[in-house]
Design an enzyme around this catalytic site. Structure first.
Site: not given
Ligand code: PGA
Length: 262
Positions: A93, A164
């Site tokens: 992430h 993302e």
């Protein structure tokens, strides 16, 4: 392919009581349907709690270490997660990368997680600065993140990618969702790149970044977008329910064809 809705609670909520309330909201509100998988990724201290409170929802961790046991203070192993009933883990992430996570470590974590049968969600995405450049520069950056992150890929059947873009994450100043058609184009490109580079494997690819109950249907209508990774909106059971409902609607309606724009 099932649609996936993954809740990333990040470092929230602050107390056990609040986590219990949120879990109860999930249990009573989030719809279940064939063809839609829901995964909740709470902070490590709440994993066991969620396992007991919401047995129907799959559990994911937000990170993992690459060793199975031993003298690794502060680390949590894939074996510990598996034994707790956790079946998913988010890797790479951008918020972990910003805290010092390297591509090398991400690939070691993927290998260890997959050897313990965990499904791994590898996050990739460009910064605002890079986004301001042309597509080839963005794609080159994504290719490098994919090449490095997948360097120790063990089991393609356990792989999920999440596109993302960092600038689209709601916690970023000015974070606004990507245009769904642009996200779909980028995701189609990622799929094509992975299939070409890694022996025709075709992992699901999710979109993440400011997904809400109000905009989720715009992403789910594209067949190429296999699901969403949800941060802020996953902390509100009613908002999260709305997002899952969009996924349920998408599996029953016929989506816009693969590469078609609005
Ligand atoms: P957001 O977060 O939905 O709040 O933008 C997504 C994520 O960072 O996983």
């Amino acid at each position: 392919m099932d649609k996936l809705v993954v809740a990333n609670w990040k470092m929230n909520p602050a107390s056990r009581a609040e986590a219990e309330t949120l879990a109860a909201g999930y249990r009573t509100q989030v719809p279940r349907a064939t063809g839609v998988q829901v995964v909740a990724c709470p902070p490590m201290p709440y994993l066991a709690l969620l396992h007991d409170l919401t047995p129907a929802i799959q559990l994911g961790a937000q990170d993992v270490f690459w060793e199975e046991s031993g003298a690794h203070t502060g680390a949590v192993s894939p074996l510990q997660l598996k034994n707790l009933g956790v079946s998913w883990v988010i890797l790479g992430h951008s918020e972990r990368r910003a805290a010092g996570e390297t591509d090398e470590n991400i690939s070691k974590k993927m290998e260890a997680a997959q050897m313990n049968s965990l499904r791994t969600i590898l996050c990739v995405g460009e910064s605002a600065e890079l986004h301001a450049q042309k597509a080839p520069a963005i794609e080159k950056f994504l290719h490098t993140q994919l090449d490095n992150g997948l360097a120790r890929l063990k089991d393609p059947s356990l792989l999920v990618i999440c596109y993302e873009p960092i600038w689209a994450i709601s916690a970023q100043s000015g974070g606004t969702p990507d245009d769904p058609a642009d996200a779909m184009d980028r995701i189609a490109h990622i799929k094509q790149y992975i299939a070409t580079k890694f022996n025709n494997i075709t992992p699901p690819v999710l979109y993440g970044g400011s997904v809400s109950a109000g905009n989720a249907h715009n992403f789910f209508k594209y067949a190429a977008i296999d699901g969403v990774l949800v941060g802020a909106a996953s902390l509100d059971a009613t908002a999260f329910k709305g997002i899952v409902q969009s996924a349920v609607n998408a599996v029953t309606a016929s989506p816009v064809a693969y590469l078609e724009k609005e």
